[in-house]
Design a protein around this motif. Structure first.
Motif, PDB file in Angstrom:
ATOM      1  N   GLU A   8       0.741  -1.343  -0.102  1.00 33.41           N
ATOM      2  CA  GLU A   8       0.078   0.047   0.078  1.00 33.41           C
ATOM      3  C   GLU A   8       0.892   1.303   0.022  1.00 33.41           C
ATOM      4  N   THR A   9       2.190   1.093  -0.293  1.00 32.79           N
ATOM      5  CA  THR A   9       3.002   2.137  -0.294  1.00 32.79           C
ATOM      6  C   THR A   9       3.293   2.866  -1.706  1.00 32.79           C
ATOM      7  N   ARG A  10       2.994   3.884  -1.765  1.00 31.74           N
ATOM      8  CA  ARG A  10       3.318   4.680  -3.124  1.00 31.74           C
ATOM      9  C   ARG A  10       4.517   5.307  -3.183  1.00 31.74           C
ATOM     10  N   ILE A  11       5.576   4.755  -3.931  1.00 27.25           N
ATOM     11  CA  ILE A  11       6.718   5.572  -4.125  1.00 27.25           C
ATOM     12  C   ILE A  11       7.244   5.999  -5.458  1.00 27.25           C
ATOM     13  N   LEU A  12       7.773   7.291  -5.236  1.00 29.10           N
ATOM     14  CA  LEU A  12       8.125   7.953  -6.642  1.00 29.10           C
ATOM     15  C   LEU A  12       9.692   8.213  -6.857  1.00 29.10           C
ATOM     16  N   VAL A  13      10.048   7.547  -7.843  1.00 30.09           N
ATOM     17  CA  VAL A  13      11.777   7.472  -8.020  1.00 30.09           C
ATOM     18  C   VAL A  13      11.766   8.640  -9.287  1.00 30.09           C
ATOM     19  N   VAL A  14      12.806   9.692  -8.906  1.00 38.73           N
ATOM     20  CA  VAL A  14      12.916  10.841  -9.819  1.00 38.73           C
ATOM     21  C   VAL A  14      14.555  10.774 -10.136  1.00 38.73           C
ATOM     22  N   ASP A  15      14.818  10.111 -11.423  1.00 35.85           N
ATOM     23  CA  ASP A  15      16.362  10.577 -12.039  1.00 35.85           C
ATOM     24  C   ASP A  15      16.148  10.492 -13.240  1.00 35.85           C
ATOM     25  N   ASP A  16      17.230  11.347 -13.931  1.00 41.99           N
ATOM     26  CA  ASP A  16      17.419  11.377 -15.101  1.00 41.99           C
ATOM     27  C   ASP A  16      18.048  10.393 -15.913  1.00 41.99           C
ATOM     28  N   GLU A  17      18.345   9.490 -15.078  1.00 43.39           N
ATOM     29  CA  GLU A  17      19.153   8.159 -15.618  1.00 43.39           C
ATOM     30  C   GLU A  17      18.346   7.051 -15.567  1.00 43.39           C
ATOM     31  N   GLU A  18      18.262   6.616 -16.848  1.00 43.53           N
ATOM     32  CA  GLU A  18      17.154   5.640 -16.867  1.00 43.53           C
ATOM     33  C   GLU A  18      17.310   4.220 -16.238  1.00 43.53           C
ATOM     34  N   SER A  19      18.701   4.001 -16.263  1.00 44.06           N
ATOM     35  CA  SER A  19      19.284   2.406 -15.623  1.00 44.06           C
ATOM     36  C   SER A  19      18.877   2.735 -13.873  1.00 44.06           C
ATOM     37  N   LEU A  20      19.232   3.914 -13.474  1.00 43.69           N
ATOM     38  CA  LEU A  20      19.083   4.103 -12.166  1.00 43.69           C
ATOM     39  C   LEU A  20      17.529   3.953 -11.649  1.00 43.69           C
ATOM     40  N   ARG A  21      16.903   4.508 -12.408  1.00 45.21           N
ATOM     41  CA  ARG A  21      15.282   4.430 -12.212  1.00 45.21           C
ATOM     42  C   ARG A  21      14.712   3.268 -12.202  1.00 45.21           C
ATOM     43  N   LEU A  22      15.363   2.570 -13.263  1.00 45.67           N
ATOM     44  CA  LEU A  22      14.815   1.139 -13.225  1.00 45.67           C
ATOM     45  C   LEU A  22      15.253   0.139 -12.178  1.00 45.67           C
ATOM     46  N   THR A  23      16.581   0.411 -11.713  1.00 43.10           N
ATOM     47  CA  THR A  23      17.072  -0.553 -10.928  1.00 43.10           C
ATOM     48  C   THR A  23      16.507  -0.116  -9.763  1.00 43.10           C
ATOM     49  N   PHE A  24      16.231   1.234  -9.095  1.00 44.87           N
ATOM     50  CA  PHE A  24      15.413   1.201  -7.791  1.00 44.87           C
ATOM     51  C   PHE A  24      14.046   0.904  -7.907  1.00 44.87           C
ATOM     52  N   GLN A  25      13.408   0.767  -9.064  1.00 44.40           N
ATOM     53  CA  GLN A  25      12.016   0.500  -9.159  1.00 44.40           C
ATOM     54  C   GLN A  25      12.068  -1.145  -9.122  1.00 44.40           C
ATOM     55  N   MET A  26      13.019  -1.770  -9.671  1.00 41.57           N
ATOM     56  CA  MET A  26      12.974  -3.256  -9.501  1.00 41.57           C
ATOM     57  C   MET A  26      13.411  -3.487  -7.992  1.00 41.57           C
ATOM     58  N   PHE A  27      14.473  -2.884  -7.234  1.00 38.51           N
ATOM     59  CA  PHE A  27      14.761  -3.576  -5.952  1.00 38.51           C
ATOM     60  C   PHE A  27      13.369  -3.133  -5.043  1.00 38.51           C
ATOM     61  N   LEU A  28      12.969  -2.051  -5.132  1.00 35.30           N
ATOM     62  CA  LEU A  28      11.848  -1.644  -4.201  1.00 35.30           C
ATOM     63  C   LEU A  28      10.459  -2.617  -4.617  1.00 35.30           C
ATOM     64  N   GLY A  29      10.439  -2.851  -5.848  1.00 32.36           N
ATOM     65  CA  GLY A  29       9.355  -3.442  -6.294  1.00 32.36           C
ATOM     66  C   GLY A  29       9.171  -5.185  -5.849  1.00 32.36           C
ATOM     67  N   ARG A  30      10.657  -5.731  -5.832  1.00 32.58           N
ATOM     68  CA  ARG A  30      10.731  -7.146  -5.387  1.00 32.58           C
ATOM     69  C   ARG A  30      10.585  -7.305  -3.848  1.00 32.58           C
ATOM     70  N   GLU A  31      11.117  -6.104  -3.117  1.00 33.96           N
ATOM     71  CA  GLU A  31      10.824  -6.171  -1.782  1.00 33.96           C
ATOM     72  C   GLU A  31       9.476  -5.982  -1.383  1.00 33.96           C
ATOM     73  N   GLY A  32       8.665  -5.940  -2.338  1.00 34.73           N
ATOM     74  CA  GLY A  32       7.140  -5.868  -2.038  1.00 34.73           C
ATOM     75  C   GLY A  32       6.451  -4.483  -2.113  1.00 34.73           C
ATOM     76  N   TYR A  33       7.367  -3.439  -2.100  1.00 37.97           N
ATOM     77  CA  TYR A  33       6.584  -2.096  -2.217  1.00 37.97           C
ATOM     78  C   TYR A  33       5.821  -1.918  -3.543  1.00 37.97           C
ATOM     79  N   GLY A  34       4.888  -1.025  -3.440  1.00 43.27           N
ATOM     80  CA  GLY A  34       4.349  -0.525  -4.425  1.00 43.27           C
ATOM     81  C   GLY A  34       3.112   0.148  -4.665  1.00 43.27           C
ATOM     82  N   PRO A  35       2.508   0.644  -5.357  1.00 44.86           N
ATOM     83  CA  PRO A  35       2.993   0.818  -6.906  1.00 44.86           C
ATOM     84  C   PRO A  35       4.241   1.733  -6.682  1.00 44.86           C
TER      85      PRO A  35
END
Ligand SMILES: Nc1ncnc2c1ncn2[C@@H]1O[C@H](COP(=O)(O)OP(=O)(O)OP(=O)(O)O)[C@@H](O)[C@H]1O
Length: 595
Positions: A8-35
């Motif tokens: 139930e946690t909404r997280i926003l990742v802001v970065d102009d580097e796409e690889s970093l955005r995707l990595t953070f999204q993946m780490f947090l998503g796999r940990e169960g956070y979302g969206p």
């Protein structure tokens, strides 16, 4: 620590580097956070922030265009409290710690390790959760406080709270304006004990509560303020405790100036008089008449429809007279067959007739020195009318079979719901007896002509039946009271009493509602105009509840027969089902030849 529902946690990742955005999204998503949402620029991030709420924002400091610090400022300007975590490259460490001073939750140095990201995210979210919970509790407390203050302001009673030293802590508006007029010294911070000696009753109550930590129930106190006058208060006091009584804070005093009420009562506006209740002008006249007539020995004739309280008036007359310590003997003239009536009233000598195996004292002798109440006097036979007339003229009588007269000192009070004057005109009742009985005439108006009495009667019966049924019924809804007020009450107060009793039986909580009233009352008496019969729950379900007063003679006779049959001849039960009293039933049975 509060539990996080990661999904139930909404997280926003802001970065102009796409690889970093995707990595953070993946780490947090796999940990169960979302969206977990991402944005590559300040503008894109702001658009998302304005559209939806986030529980955590993770933003790079250095981006093309506006920076992460700008984003942080903007978020705080919008009044958003969600944690913002800054991400920074090594050369920008100083900027990052500056960001924390500006309100960022923390910063992460690049390259960001997965464990660091997850730990910081967890901590930020937990802290935010705590903050939100605290906000919620504060809001709830404020709402509750407001709610209490509204009550405090709006009640008509005056309320004062005092602390352990009896210093006034709070006063509601009513108390303030009353104090401004009558006791200027009474104000927040003042000592209740010192304010004014004449108000010692207040201080005494407060003291009692402070010492015993127990409520002082409502009582009336008289106060004679310095400025003169005479004031009567209704006052109650109770301990003031925090939740679950853990802390004892002082006492609360609730009081009301009832001087006007007392005045009204003293000026003759009485609500109760002996067992009678009613505030209407008609009832005030009845009370005064009883008071005056009670003192003299003249005969009284009480007239009024069935169930209007004639018997209660007879009781009050006796209680108001100097005879009050002597017997009040009640005799229902329709309760026994005609041939036994003379002996019942006047008594008989042993051997006076078959079955008279000993001397028997009649009701009149039993009432010697006191009052004889003759109910349903309109129904006695011509012979009994004559005997009674003689007795009233001479104050002596002859028991059946006795040739020596007996002299007694009895005051006679008679009652009837028949139109005796008409009976006199029709030759059914002796005119001389009529005038003998009617030296004083007390007429009880039907309930429908004294609507003002209804609320007080309802209150009286509610209290009576609530207690009798061992329930805690404390009131009646406005709607139910309106229905009662609109009903025609063919059976008068007796019928109202039965309706309230029935409602109390059916009422599951503390307030009588329209649903607890019988259909006749709910439909405003439109159900064929039938009288409610007060059958309550005691009525056998097979007995159709239908009154008698509005039926044609043929139908009434049939209805009486049917009810008597259904109650196996039990007259008391039949009368109760019909909403009339036993003597009225006997009278009706007699009239229809059903004896
Ligand atoms: N003014 C009143 N205040 C309180 N109770 C009342 C009042 N009037 C009547 N009642 C109640 O209504 C019921 C009927 O009253 P009561 O027997 O005195 O009426 P009544 O006029 O004598 O009736 P009836 O003519 O049928 O004999 C009683 O339970 C009585 O307590």
């Amino acid at each position: 620590m509060i539990d996080l529902d990661k999904s139930e946690t909404r997280i926003l990742v802001v970065d102009d580097e796409e690889s970093l955005r995707l990595t953070f999204q993946m780490f947090l998503g796999r940990e169960g956070y979302g969206p977990v949402l991402t944005a590559s620029t300040f503008e894109e991030a702001m658009e998302l922030i304005e559209q939806q709420t986030f529980d955590l924002i993770i933003s790079d400091i250095v981006m093309e265009g506006a920076s992460g610090i700008d984003l942080l400022r903007r978020v705080r300007d919008l009044g958003l409290e969600c944690p913002v975590v800054m991400v920074t490259g090594y050369p920008n460490i100083n900027t990052a710690s500056e960001a924390v001073r500006l309100g960022a939750f923390d910063y992460l140095a690049k390259p960001v390790k997965k464990a660091d990201l997850l730990r910081t995210a967890r901590m930020a979210l937990q802290q935010y959760g705590l903050w939100k919970e605290k906000e919620r509790l504060t809001e709830e407390k404020e709402r509750y406080q407001q709610y209490l203050e509204t009550i405090f302001r709006s009640v008509r009673d005056m309320i004062i709270t005092v602390d352990h030293d009896m210093r006034v802590v709070q006063m509601n508006d009513q108390a303030k304006s009353w104090a401004a007029m009558h006791m200027p010294g009474l104000a927040i911070g003042a000592s209740l004990a010192e304010v004014a000696e004449c108000f010692s009753g207040f201080a005494a109550d407060a003291q009692k509560v402070l010492e015993c930590r127990e409520a002082v129930s409502e009582h009336r106190i008289e106060v004679n303020p310095d400025g003169g006058g005479h004031v009567v208060f209704r006052l109650c006091a109770a301990p003031l405790e925090s939740q679950q009584g853990k802390d004892f804070l002082g006492a609360v005093l609730v009081f009301r100036d009832v001087s006007r009420l007392e005045d009204l009562e003293k000026r003759g506006k009485r609500t109760y008089f002996h067992r009678l209740a009613g505030v209407s002008r008609a009832m005030q006249t009845v009370y005064t008449l009883i008071e005056n007539v009670g003192q003299v020995d003249t005969s009284v004739l009480i007239t009024g429809e069935s169930g209007t309280g004639k018997e209660l008036v007879a009781e009050a007359l006796h209680a108001e007279s100097p005879r009050r310590d002597m017997p009040l003997v009640k005799f229902d003239c329709t309760s026994i067959p005609e041939n036994l009536m003379e002996s019942e009233l006047f008594g008989h000598k042993k051997g006076a007739f078959t079955g008279a195996d000993r001397n028997r004292e009649g009701r009149i002798l039993q009432a010697d020195g006191g009052t004889l109440f003759l109910d349903e006097i309109g129904d006695i036979s011509p012979l009994m009318q004559l005997r009674l007339l003689r007795f009233l003229q001479e104050r002596t009588f002859y028991p059946v079979g006795e040739d020596r007269p007996v002299t007694v000192d009895v005051r006679v009070v008679a009652a009837t719901n028949a139109d005796l004057k008409q009976k006199v005109q029709r030759g059914e009742f002796r005119e001389d007896l009529y005038y003998r009985l009617r030296v004083i005439d007390i007429t009880l108006p039907p309930l429908r002509e004294r609507q003002g009495d209804l609320p007080i009667l309802v209150e009286l019966f509610l209290a009576r039946f609530s207690k009798r049924l061992n329930k805690n019924i404390t009131g009646i809804s406005d709607q139910a009271l309106q229905l009662l007020a609109a009903y025609r009450w063919p059976g008068n107060v007796r019928e109202l009493e039965h309706v309230v009793e029935r409602a109390c039986v059916l009422c599951p909580d503390d307030t009588i509602t329209t649903g607890n009233l019988p259909e006749e009352v709910r439909s405003g008496g439109r159900e064929g105009g039938a009288t409610f019969m007060g059958a309550g729950v005691e009525a056998p379900t097979t007995v159709e509840s239908k009154g008698v007063s509005s039926l044609s003679p043929e139908n009434e006779k049939a209805h009486l027969l049917s009810i008597i049959a259904q109650t196996d001849g039990n007259k008391a039960k039949a009368a109760r089902l019909l909403g009339i009293d036993r003597s009225t039933l006997y009278r009706k049975m007699k009239a229809y030849g059903l004896e």
